[in-house]
Write a protein that holds these residues in place. Sequence first.
Motif, PDB file in Angstrom:
ATOM      1  N   GLY A   1       1.109  11.209  16.025  1.00 17.35           N
ATOM      2  CA  GLY A   1       1.925  11.594  14.881  1.00 17.35           C
ATOM      3  C   GLY A   1       2.713  10.427  14.321  1.00 17.35           C
ATOM      4  O   GLY A   1       2.813  10.266  13.099  1.00 17.35           O
ATOM      5  N   TYR A   2       3.268   9.603  15.213  1.00 15.61           N
ATOM      6  CA  TYR A   2       4.036   8.444  14.739  1.00 15.61           C
ATOM      7  C   TYR A   2       3.153   7.482  13.964  1.00 15.61           C
ATOM      8  O   TYR A   2       3.497   7.026  12.867  1.00 15.61           O
ATOM      9  CB  TYR A   2       4.687   7.705  15.908  1.00 15.61           C
ATOM     10  CG  TYR A   2       5.389   6.443  15.460  1.00 15.61           C
ATOM     11  CD1 TYR A   2       6.661   6.495  14.896  1.00 15.61           C
ATOM     12  CD2 TYR A   2       4.767   5.196  15.552  1.00 15.61           C
ATOM     13  CE1 TYR A   2       7.296   5.355  14.451  1.00 15.61           C
ATOM     14  CE2 TYR A   2       5.392   4.048  15.106  1.00 15.61           C
ATOM     15  CZ  TYR A   2       6.660   4.134  14.557  1.00 15.61           C
ATOM     16  OH  TYR A   2       7.278   2.987  14.106  1.00 15.61           O
ATOM     17  N   MET A   3       2.002   7.160  14.545  1.00 12.95           N
ATOM     18  CA  MET A   3       1.118   6.203  13.883  1.00 12.95           C
ATOM     19  C   MET A   3       0.582   6.769  12.568  1.00 12.95           C
ATOM     20  O   MET A   3       0.376   6.029  11.603  1.00 12.95           O
ATOM     21  CB  MET A   3      -0.042   5.830  14.810  1.00 12.95           C
ATOM     22  CG  MET A   3       0.396   5.174  16.121  1.00 12.95           C
ATOM     23  SD  MET A   3       1.407   3.685  15.913  1.00 12.95           S
ATOM     24  CE  MET A   3       0.234   2.547  15.194  1.00 12.95           C
ATOM     25  N   PHE A   4       0.363   8.079  12.515  1.00 13.01           N
ATOM     26  CA  PHE A   4      -0.170   8.698  11.303  1.00 13.01           C
ATOM     27  C   PHE A   4       0.910   8.867  10.238  1.00 13.01           C
ATOM     28  O   PHE A   4       0.701   8.543   9.065  1.00 13.01           O
ATOM     29  CB  PHE A   4      -0.793  10.053  11.639  1.00 13.01           C
ATOM     30  CG  PHE A   4      -1.375  10.761  10.446  1.00 13.01           C
ATOM     31  CD1 PHE A   4      -2.599  10.374   9.920  1.00 13.01           C
ATOM     32  CD2 PHE A   4      -0.701  11.799   9.838  1.00 13.01           C
ATOM     33  CE1 PHE A   4      -3.133  11.021   8.816  1.00 13.01           C
ATOM     34  CE2 PHE A   4      -1.216  12.460   8.729  1.00 13.01           C
ATOM     35  CZ  PHE A   4      -2.447  12.058   8.220  1.00 13.01           C
ATOM     36  N   PHE A   5       2.085   9.370  10.645  1.00 12.52           N
ATOM     37  CA  PHE A   5       3.148   9.651   9.683  1.00 12.52           C
ATOM     38  C   PHE A   5       3.926   8.395   9.273  1.00 12.52           C
ATOM     39  O   PHE A   5       4.388   8.292   8.133  1.00 12.52           O
ATOM     40  CB  PHE A   5       4.152  10.661  10.263  1.00 12.52           C
ATOM     41  CG  PHE A   5       3.585  12.040  10.459  1.00 12.52           C
ATOM     42  CD1 PHE A   5       2.827  12.657   9.481  1.00 12.52           C
ATOM     43  CD2 PHE A   5       3.825  12.742  11.638  1.00 12.52           C
ATOM     44  CE1 PHE A   5       2.311  13.932   9.658  1.00 12.52           C
ATOM     45  CE2 PHE A   5       3.324  14.018  11.822  1.00 12.52           C
ATOM     46  CZ  PHE A   5       2.559  14.609  10.831  1.00 12.52           C
ATOM     47  N   TYR A   6       4.098   7.451  10.228  1.00  7.82           N
ATOM     48  CA  TYR A   6       5.035   6.360   9.994  1.00  7.82           C
ATOM     49  C   TYR A   6       4.419   4.961   9.945  1.00  7.82           C
ATOM     50  O   TYR A   6       5.036   4.053   9.395  1.00  7.82           O
ATOM     51  CB  TYR A   6       6.124   6.363  11.077  1.00  7.82           C
ATOM     52  CG  TYR A   6       7.027   7.577  11.032  1.00  7.82           C
ATOM     53  CD1 TYR A   6       8.143   7.597  10.215  1.00  7.82           C
ATOM     54  CD2 TYR A   6       6.758   8.693  11.818  1.00  7.82           C
ATOM     55  CE1 TYR A   6       8.983   8.712  10.181  1.00  7.82           C
ATOM     56  CE2 TYR A   6       7.583   9.812  11.786  1.00  7.82           C
ATOM     57  CZ  TYR A   6       8.696   9.810  10.961  1.00  7.82           C
ATOM     58  OH  TYR A   6       9.514  10.919  10.924  1.00  7.82           O
ATOM     59  N   ASP A   7       3.273   4.765  10.551  1.00 10.41           N
ATOM     60  CA  ASP A   7       2.764   3.390  10.663  1.00 10.41           C
ATOM     61  C   ASP A   7       1.244   3.336  10.573  1.00 10.41           C
ATOM     62  O   ASP A   7       0.590   2.651  11.364  1.00 10.41           O
ATOM     63  CB  ASP A   7       3.226   2.784  11.993  1.00 10.41           C
ATOM     64  CG  ASP A   7       3.430   1.278  11.879  1.00 10.41           C
ATOM     65  OD1 ASP A   7       3.279   0.732  10.775  1.00 10.41           O
ATOM     66  OD2 ASP A   7       3.746   0.651  12.907  1.00 10.41           O
ATOM     67  N   THR A   8       0.678   4.012   9.583  1.00 10.63           N
ATOM     68  CA  THR A   8      -0.773   4.035   9.421  1.00 10.63           C
ATOM     69  C   THR A   8      -1.379   2.649   9.229  1.00 10.63           C
ATOM     70  O   THR A   8      -2.433   2.349   9.819  1.00 10.63           O
ATOM     71  CB  THR A   8      -1.164   4.948   8.243  1.00 10.63           C
ATOM     72  OG1 THR A   8      -0.596   6.245   8.444  1.00 10.63           O
ATOM     73  CG2 THR A   8      -2.677   5.071   8.134  1.00 10.63           C
ATOM     74  N   PRO A   9      -0.758   1.755   8.434  1.00 10.98           N
ATOM     75  CA  PRO A   9      -1.348   0.414   8.261  1.00 10.98           C
ATOM     76  C   PRO A   9      -1.507  -0.333   9.582  1.00 10.98           C
ATOM     77  O   PRO A   9      -2.521  -1.002   9.801  1.00 10.98           O
ATOM     78  CB  PRO A   9      -0.342  -0.292   7.339  1.00 10.98           C
ATOM     79  CG  PRO A   9       0.284   0.820   6.568  1.00 10.98           C
ATOM     80  CD  PRO A   9       0.396   1.947   7.541  1.00 10.98           C
ATOM     81  N   ALA A  10      -0.506  -0.222  10.478  1.00 10.95           N
ATOM     82  CA  ALA A  10      -0.605  -0.897  11.771  1.00 10.95           C
ATOM     83  C   ALA A  10      -1.727  -0.308  12.614  1.00 10.95           C
ATOM     84  O   ALA A  10      -2.414  -1.028  13.342  1.00 10.95           O
ATOM     85  CB  ALA A  10       0.727  -0.792  12.514  1.00 10.95           C
ATOM     86  N   LEU A  11      -1.927   0.996  12.525  1.00 11.40           N
ATOM     87  CA  LEU A  11      -2.995   1.646  13.273  1.00 11.40           C
ATOM     88  C   LEU A  11      -4.350   1.181  12.780  1.00 11.40           C
ATOM     89  O   LEU A  11      -5.268   0.935  13.578  1.00 11.40           O
ATOM     90  CB  LEU A  11      -2.876   3.165  13.137  1.00 11.40           C
ATOM     91  CG  LEU A  11      -3.956   4.004  13.831  1.00 11.40           C
ATOM     92  CD1 LEU A  11      -3.912   3.787  15.336  1.00 11.40           C
ATOM     93  CD2 LEU A  11      -3.780   5.490  13.505  1.00 11.40           C
ATOM     94  N   ILE A  12      -4.489   1.048  11.474  1.00 11.41           N
ATOM     95  CA  ILE A  12      -5.750   0.582  10.897  1.00 11.41           C
ATOM     96  C   ILE A  12      -6.013  -0.870  11.292  1.00 11.41           C
ATOM     97  O   ILE A  12      -7.136  -1.251  11.641  1.00 11.41           O
ATOM     98  CB  ILE A  12      -5.727   0.729   9.368  1.00 11.41           C
ATOM     99  CG1 ILE A  12      -5.656   2.217   8.986  1.00 11.41           C
ATOM    100  CG2 ILE A  12      -6.962   0.080   8.738  1.00 11.41           C
ATOM    101  CD1 ILE A  12      -5.479   2.466   7.512  1.00 11.41           C
ATOM    102  N   GLU A  13      -4.956  -1.683  11.269  1.00  9.59           N
ATOM    103  CA  GLU A  13      -5.099  -3.102  11.601  1.00  9.59           C
ATOM    104  C   GLU A  13      -5.416  -3.314  13.070  1.00  9.59           C
ATOM    105  O   GLU A  13      -6.236  -4.158  13.434  1.00  9.59           O
ATOM    106  CB  GLU A  13      -3.813  -3.844  11.238  1.00  9.59           C
ATOM    107  CG  GLU A  13      -3.862  -5.340  11.518  1.00  9.59           C
ATOM    108  CD  GLU A  13      -2.557  -6.017  11.152  1.00  9.59           C
ATOM    109  OE1 GLU A  13      -2.389  -7.200  11.531  1.00  9.59           O
ATOM    110  OE2 GLU A  13      -1.705  -5.385  10.487  1.00  9.59           O
ATOM    111  N   ASN A  14      -4.758  -2.525  13.935  1.00 11.07           N
ATOM    112  CA  ASN A  14      -4.968  -2.669  15.377  1.00 11.07           C
ATOM    113  C   ASN A  14      -4.969  -1.288  16.033  1.00 11.07           C
ATOM    114  O   ASN A  14      -3.926  -0.795  16.455  1.00 11.07           O
ATOM    115  CB  ASN A  14      -3.869  -3.544  15.994  1.00 11.07           C
ATOM    116  CG  ASN A  14      -4.054  -3.711  17.500  1.00 11.07           C
ATOM    117  OD1 ASN A  14      -5.138  -3.490  18.039  1.00 11.07           O
ATOM    118  ND2 ASN A  14      -2.978  -4.092  18.185  1.00 11.07           N
TER     119      ASN A  14
END
Length: 265
Positions: free
Chosen positions: A70-83
């Motif tokens: 939820g955090y990566m999806f709601f708050y930090d999607t670009p970071a999840l995509i990058e790494n």
Amino acid sequence: MLTYPQIDPVAFYIGSWPVHWYGLMYLIGFLGGWGVLSLRLRNRPEFTQEQLSDIVFYAALGAIIGGRIGYMFFYDTPALIENPLSLFKIWQGGMSFHGGLLGVLVAMLICMKKFNKPFLALTDLVAPAVPIGLGAGRIGNFINGELWGKVTNVPWAMVFPRADWQLRHPSQLYEFFLEGVVLFTIMWLYSAKRRSMGAVSGLFAILYGAFRIFAECFREPDEQIGYLAFGWLTEGQLLSIPLILIGIALMLNACRNERMHETIS
């Protein structure tokens, strides 16, 4: 001003493996919640201790997996995509309550099928224990020096070195008090008496949503997102609005069912 106690995020080492305070706070939250739920079973003969163990296990998995996703999806999607591997770095912080809540709800669906229990009976059971985990998690945020508050000149302001050298609200402690201490006290007292199914879950949703919206007024928005609208609306506030509406619907339905039961009786 108050001095921010710079605590090493690593509590201790097991060999070369670091054990972080943030992780320990989650462990404390789950164990504390388990203990509270064990006490609740004295007045809940429809559940056994063995079932409770499974419920806590599934809820813990749901909270951790859902909270991180939820955090990566709601708050930090670009970071999840990058790494994509950043998804697994939970010791660095970055857990979403709303994502964790969705994870716990999925866990309760699994328990519903496993134990043949009503879904709302399960959520009513666990809801009063959730504030223990929330409060412990906010202490973990404080130790990590993350999720700091807005700049202020109140006497209890602190300097958070990871932010800058300005005085700020210790918003993590505000949330610890509201989401942990106050919410737990209200939920524990309210659930001590038998309530119509869904009432306990509904009250939790309303109170958490209201407390979160209020606390976010003192908290700096996530840097990668900022304010969503009006120069003040945050992601956390936006996600809390439907939670309040769902809570109101659950409370109204519970009251209606209670009136019907009294009429029939």
